[in-house]
Design a protein around this motif. Structure first.
Motif: not given
Length: 231
Positions: A88-98, A121-132
């Motif tokens: 929910x936190x990172x899928x919209x960002x990844x879909x937009x990037x793709x 890609x979603x997991x990468x954002x989580x691991x890196x602590x990307x703000x959401x």
């Protein structure tokens, strides 16, 4: 020497309204594991699971296959990460990037290869602590700490054999702890763990050692098509 057997839950209900329940195939996988353990005379002092429904149902079906009494012991420390919150936190960002639109979400869920690439890609954002902008949920570092603390608790128990029904993420981190794996290899392990598989760790002088990984002999011996699944 203590032995910890980490069982991944049977196939869950991916793509349905509630992922956190076993599919009929997942129940079958779990029963087959229990039947196999009964045939080889396996025993353990402790049987427990995480608190998620798919984990607890797997343990129930496993013990059913063993014709043993049901276990009610569970430990939230062995729960999987909250993949729904992370998506929910990172899928919209990844879909937009793709370059994917919201209308392409349903086809995405039906394409295992594409979904896997997006989820990495979603997991990468989580691991890196990307703000959401979603409500707070467990961080990658907190998840790691939780799993390591739960394993240490079992390692100090002094019991000879312990069976824990968990999920791919915790099992991957357990193997990482035993082999000192890189993050890249740990993530690769996560995607390769079969449903209802068995991974064995041994505790020697307080340290974890890997004795067996991703064992699905019980499913292979059953000779039924389609028993090997990852999700």
């Amino acid at each position: 020497m203590s032995r910890i057997y980490l069982v991944r839950h049977g196939q869950a209900s991916f793509g349905s309204d509630s992922y956190d329940r076993l599919s009929p195939l997942g129940e079958r996988q779990s029963v087959l594991l229990g039947q196999h353990l009964r045939r080889i005379g396996f025993h353990a002092e402790t049987w427990l699971s995480g608190s998620l429904a798919r984990q607890r149902s797997t343990l129930t079906a496993l013990l059913q296959g063993m014709e043993a009494a049901s276990a009610t012991d569970f430990h939230e420390g062995f729960n999987e990460y909250d993949h729904e919150a992370i998506l929910g936190a990172y899928l919209p960002r990844v879909m937009a990037d793709r370059g994917l639109t919201p209308q392409e979400l349903s086809p995405l869920l039906g394409d295992n290869r594409l979904f896997q690439a997006v989820f990495v890609q979603v997991m990468r954002h989580w691991i890196e602590g990307t703000p959401h902008e979603r409500p707070p949920f467990e961080t990658w570092k907190a998840f790691q700490a939780r799993i390591h603390a739960s394993l240490e608790r079992l390692a100090r128990s002094g019991q000879e054999r312990i069976v824990v029904v968990s999920s791919g993420g915790p099992i991957s981190l357990a193997v990482q702890a035993a082999l000192d794996l890189s993050l890249e290899k740990t993530l690769a392990l996560n995607w390769s763990i079969y449903n209802a598989s068995v991974t064995e760790l041994r505790v020697r002088q307080g340290a974890l050692a890997l004795a067996g990984f991703n064992n699905v002999t019980h499913l292979q011996l059953a000779g039924e098509e389609g028993l090997l699944t990852y999700r």
